[in-house]
Design an enzyme around this catalytic site. Structure first.
Site, PDB file in Angstrom:
ATOM      1  N   GLU A   1       0.861  -1.182   0.000  1.00 40.09           N
ATOM      2  CA  GLU A   1       0.000   0.000   0.000  1.00 40.09           C
ATOM      3  C   GLU A   1       0.901   1.237   0.000  1.00 40.09           C
ATOM      4  OE1 GLU A   1      -2.762   0.492   3.268  1.00 40.09           O
ATOM      5  OE2 GLU A   1      -3.803   2.092   2.224  1.00 40.09           O
TER       6      GLU A   1
ATOM      7  N   GLY B   1       3.031   2.338  10.772  1.00 41.62           N
ATOM      8  CA  GLY B   1       2.588   1.561  11.928  1.00 41.62           C
ATOM      9  C   GLY B   1       2.400   0.088  11.634  1.00 41.62           C
TER      10      GLY B   1
ATOM     11  N   HIS C   1      -7.033  -1.994  14.851  1.00 40.42           N
ATOM     12  CA  HIS C   1      -7.186  -1.231  13.612  1.00 40.42           C
ATOM     13  C   HIS C   1      -6.961  -2.139  12.397  1.00 40.42           C
ATOM     14  CE1 HIS C   1      -6.824   2.440  11.059  1.00 40.42           C
ATOM     15  NE2 HIS C   1      -6.010   1.659  10.365  1.00 40.42           N
ATOM     16  N   GLU C   2      -5.852  -2.850  12.402  1.00 41.02           N
ATOM     17  CA  GLU C   2      -5.550  -3.709  11.247  1.00 41.02           C
ATOM     18  C   GLU C   2      -6.563  -4.846  11.142  1.00 41.02           C
ATOM     19  OE1 GLU C   2      -3.632  -2.274   9.363  1.00 41.02           O
ATOM     20  OE2 GLU C   2      -2.704  -0.941  10.816  1.00 41.02           O
TER      21      GLU C   2
ATOM     22  N   GLU D   1      -9.954   4.336   5.946  1.00 38.64           N
ATOM     23  CA  GLU D   1      -9.146   4.762   7.087  1.00 38.64           C
ATOM     24  C   GLU D   1      -9.962   5.530   8.136  1.00 38.64           C
ATOM     25  OE1 GLU D   1      -6.605   3.319   7.649  1.00 38.64           O
ATOM     26  OE2 GLU D   1      -5.843   2.645   5.694  1.00 38.64           O
TER      27      GLU D   1
END
Ligand code: 7MF
Ligand code: ZN
Length: 883
Positions: A130, A270, A306-307, A329
């Site tokens: 990405e 991150g 989050h992931e 996001e």
């Protein structure tokens, strides 16, 4: 200078792809310097394309092409295609549909210091695709609306690469001659290539399970370098917590039988949500009580979540194009914020998120790089992974949640998932699902997606004792941003509560409405609007923008007395804290002016009294209590000033800290002693809260020139059994004059030299210190054997901390901080353009400083602009900063 200005990509130019790729079979023969890639693509012309005769144009960068084969036939002749620096064009595509295109190329991971595509991290091979990294692996339609199923075979040396991972399920494996082996992975879900990943290396694995709501058993694996297996337990727990939460709150269940996480030490950001194979910066995986702080533990859980949440908001449903980045996001950040709030303290999490938004995103929105959460143009997409896309994007989703309520928001997300599963969609599709599920219109609300800038709400009130009414007049205004001179009014949810002078809740009943409630959400839609509350027997205090219900600046005249009243009586935890911050903020602002005019400094007794009262109350949530006792940061104070004066801000804030420490010394000491424990490995809210409040007290107390108190810090450093306490003690010793400063810094290094993440803390701590010798220290640390420009975490720890967390020294009046930063950016430009470009942000806000500093900052930006072979990344940020 570069040969030509780099190209801009525009949202308005979006067209569907001319070709679709249905199936991808990848074959890698892994090698540090020469990895062979064979990509067998099953393609067809896209029936939705307007051009049914277009040539096939594939993106590719830094690739060595070996050969091209169509439909398993003859190798293409040189005349059948054109190879350019960043593309491969194939003419005379077969009539037969679909057709098969096989491309063979090689890549060199060892020289890939940009850490995008396939690269090396401590001998391990790994990928980052990405946003547009897949084109550095093979020629492809590298855009998120081209979705295919991937099968990946990895071939490698058994000793160097005992572990071979890719997306999906392992379907076959075997041995080869010459100590080599192979594994084949198959991902049954279609995905864009930015979600592809491979990892190969000497990794250890910790394993656990999760049983989904429908009873399926999922195998969970975390892969790390061997020395780190003892730091994975928290990440595993976090993953299980996230999986359970997503089922309970969104009804989202995991869809593969295997979920893998790999921790790598060389990573630009991150973490990354690659399907079934997340790749993480070690910083967001590894934790042991003695190596990670409480805040590290919390961030790890948040990033793991989050992931994981991206599996539905990002992977199953992805973005049509990169202008829609906030679709995945913004929504996913909103989801991880809510998760962390549920896991820890809702009040504290909201305050921390808003603080971040107001210091970093508001600054971005007020500067030359301001852009809407759905931007309209970019040069380098990597530059658009911004706080605006992420944090303001999350605020926009939160406003939908606030306007609709939790239940209707869930109906909207259910419909969004049902409608668009397996698709690449737009922000518009998300809003439409919210509308359709609830029979509402969000026409005006859509402006939040297209309009940049932070709206300013001005609030005034009028109480009519005769009519027993309170009128709130609210107006909105949004300052112009680059390319957007005129702004339209937004649909802004303003949550309001009223409080009677005796502290009881006053009813909120709007004129013409029969409902009465403890709080209301006003819908501000006009440039200016009046809201009339009725049935108020006496004049209430007004608590506006509760929970920070919209990402706006609030202007409202309020006396110190009224703020002190709200600090002790507001039932909204956010606004109660905010009242305290406003109170102390007003005092510090006054003191900043006193510093600038060489007046004697004196802290208003009302502030000391307010702090004394906070200290006198019994607080259940000790983390929230410590936030009430914390001063606004220098960065936040700077945001409030017309012309930033870093020296005056620092002097005024230090004066307030010292005065509060002097005046409240006994209470702070008692609080410290009551909460100091010799404990390790306790991560319940109670223990975390005790550490936080104790260390807040220590920070005040060590401002005092008292050897006994300085010794408290030294003792805490020596006896600490957890990193939170050890770091907190070392921080006060480094930030204040302290007899044991040098010695403890050296001891800390000795103790932790083999733990890279702890050594990052050691670098960052020194770089952010207000101590007078900091600049010399930073220069010396650049030459330290442990410093390395090839490791992004180290760069952020030293150069990032100095330029972004040390306003006092970075903005030294002689410009040495600016020159130092520009030197590093120029060095990083070729090495790692993404990291280089992110480091420029410290210079972007040059207009906020005095004329002398403006000249020095722009001179360094100009110098950066004249870098030879300047990257697109650095060019875009530096040139737009100067524009
Ligand atoms: C929590 O968004 C919040 C934000 C892109 C890389 C991770 O999952 C991601 C990736 C950047 C900046 C921030 C974050 C990420 C990236 C991030 C991580 C955790 N899709 Br760039
Ligand atoms: Zn993300």
């Amino acid at each position: 200078m570069r040969d030509a200005s780099p190209q801009t990509t525009y949202l308005k130019d979006y067209t569907v792809p001319d070709y679709l790729i249905h199936k991808v079979a990848l074959h890698f023969v892994l090698d540090e310097e020469r990895t062979e890639v064979t990509a067998r693509l099953t393609l067809s012309r896209n029936p939705a394309s307007l051009s049914m005769s277009a040539a096939l144009v594939l993106a590719g960068e830094n690739l060595t092409l070996q050969r091209i084969i169509l439909n398993d036939g003859e190798e293409l002749a040189a005349a059948d295609y054109v190879q350019a620096a960043d593309s491969l064009t194939i003419y005379n595509v077969p009539q037969q549909q679909p057709f098969v295109l096989t491309i063979e190329n090689t890549i060199n991971p060892k020289i890939n210091t940009a850490l995008e595509g396939l690269y090396l991290s401590n001998g391990m091979l790994c990928t980052q695709c990405e946003a547009e990294g897949f084109r550095k692996i093979t020629y492809f339609l590298d855009r998120p609306d081209v979705m295919a199923t991937f099968t990946t075979t990895l071939v490698g040396d058994k000793s160097r690469y005992p572990v071979l991972l890719s997306n999906g399920n392992k379907i076959a494996h075997g041995e080869l001659e010459a100590n080599r082996h192979w594994v084949t992975w198959e991902d049954p879900f279609t995905k864009p290539c930015y979600l592809f990943a491979l990892v190969a290396g000497q990794l250890e694995c910790i394993e656990d399970h999760f049983t989904t709501q429908s009873g399926r058993d999922i195998s969970l694996q975390i892969f790390v370098e061997p020395q780190d297996v003892d730091k994975c337990a928290h990440a595993m727990q976090s993953l299980q917590n996230a999986m359970r939460w997503d089922e309970a709150v969104y009804g989202c269940e995991y869809d593969l039988d295997l979920y893998m996480i790999v921790a790598v030490s060389h990573f630009n950001m991150g973490a990354m949500e690659n399907k079934g194979l997340n790749v993480f910066n070690t910083k967001f995986v590894l934790a042991r009580p003695d190596t990670a702080t409480d805040s590290d533990y919390e961030h790890i859980e948040g990033v793991i979540a989050h992931e994981y949440f991206h599996n539905w908001t990002g992977n199953r449903i992805t973005c049509r194009d990169w202008f829609q980045l906030s679709l995945k996001e913004g929504f996913t950040v909103f989801r991880d914020q809510e998760f962390t709030g549920d896991r820890t303290s809702k009040a504290v999490k909201r305050i921390e998120d808003v603080t971040m938004l107001r210091t970093r995103q508001f600054a971005e929105d007020a500067g030359p790089l301001a852009h809407p959460i759905r931007p309209e143009a970019y040069i380098e997409i990597n530059n658009f992974y911004t706080v605006t896309i992420y944090e303001k994007g999350a605020e926009v989703v939160r406003m939908l949640h606030t306007l609709l309520g939790a239940e209707r928001f869930r109906k909207g997300s259910d419909l969004y998932f049902a409608r668009h599963d397996g698709q690449a969609v737009t922000c518009e599709d998300f809003v439409k699902a919210m509308e359709a599920a609830n029979g509402v219109g969000l026409v005006q609300f859509r402006r939040w997606y297209s309009q940049a800038g932070t709206p300013v709400l001005t609030v005034s009130r009028r109480y009519d004792s005769q009519a027993q009414t309170l009128t709130l007049s609210i107006s909105q205004e949004c300052p112009p941003t680059p390319g957007q001179a005129v702004k339209e009014p937004l649909h802004i949810p303003v949550k309001v509560g009223l409080i009677y002078p005796d502290g009881t809740i006053a009813p909120c009943q709007l004129q013409g409405s029969a409902d009465s409630a403890e709080e209301v959400i006003l819908a501000l839609t006009e440039a200016a609007q009046d809201f009339v509350f009725t049935g108020l027997s006496s004049e209430p205090a007004v608590s506006v923008l509760r929970g920070f219900s919209a990402p706006v600046k609030l202007v409202m005249e309020r006396s110190l007395t009224e703020l002190a009243f709200l600090l002790s009586h507001d039932s909204d935890t956010f606004n109660r804290w905010e009242a305290g911050q406003q109170l102390i903020g007003q005092a510090i602002t006054g003191l900043i002016a006193d510093v600038q005019n060489n007046r004697e400094l004196r802290l208003d007794p009302i502030i000391i009294e307010a702090f004394r009262q906070v200290l006198a109350q019994p607080w259940e949530d000790l983390s929230y209590f410590s936030l009430l006792l914390s001063l606004p940061s220098e960065t936040y104070l700077a945001e409030q000033m017309p012309v930033i004066d870093v020296v005056a801000i620092h002097t005024a804030r230090e004066f307030v800290k010292l005065t509060l420490a002097e005046q409240l010394q006994n209470a702070l000491q008692t609080l410290y002693l009551n909460n100091h424990r010799d404990e390790s490995g306790c991560f319940d809210a109670g223990a975390i809260g005790r550490r936080r409040i104790k260390n807040t007290c220590l920070n005040y107390l060590c401002a005092l020139d008292d050897p006994a108190l300085k010794n408290w810090a030294h003792q805490q450093f020596k006896t600490a059994k957890n990193m939170t306490d050890q770091m907190a003690a070392l921080t006060v010793m480094v930030n204040n004059p302290h007899y044991a400063r040098r010695q403890c810094l050296a001891e800390f290094y000795q103790q932790w030299q083999h733990e890279a993440l702890v050594i990052d803390k050691w670098f960052a701590l020194q770089a952010a210190s207000p101590a007078p010798d900091t600049f010399a220290t930073v220069q010396a640390l650049m030459a330290h054997p442990a410093f390395d420009l090839g490791t992004p975490n180290r760069i952020r720890a030293l150069i990032g901390a100095f330029s972004q967390a040390n306003p006092l020294h970075f903005h030294a009046a002689n410009g040495q901080g600016y020159q130092f930063l520009a030197d590093q950016i120029i060095a990083l430009n070729t090495l790692n353009p993404q990291v280089a470009s992110r480091m420029i942000s410290a210079l972007t806000s040059w207009r906020r400083y005095d004329a002398g500093r403006q000249a020095l900052m722009t001179a360094q930006l100009e110098r950066i602009m004249s870098t030879e072979a300047i990257s697109k990344d650095v060019y875009e940020i530096a040139s737009k900063s100067l524009a």
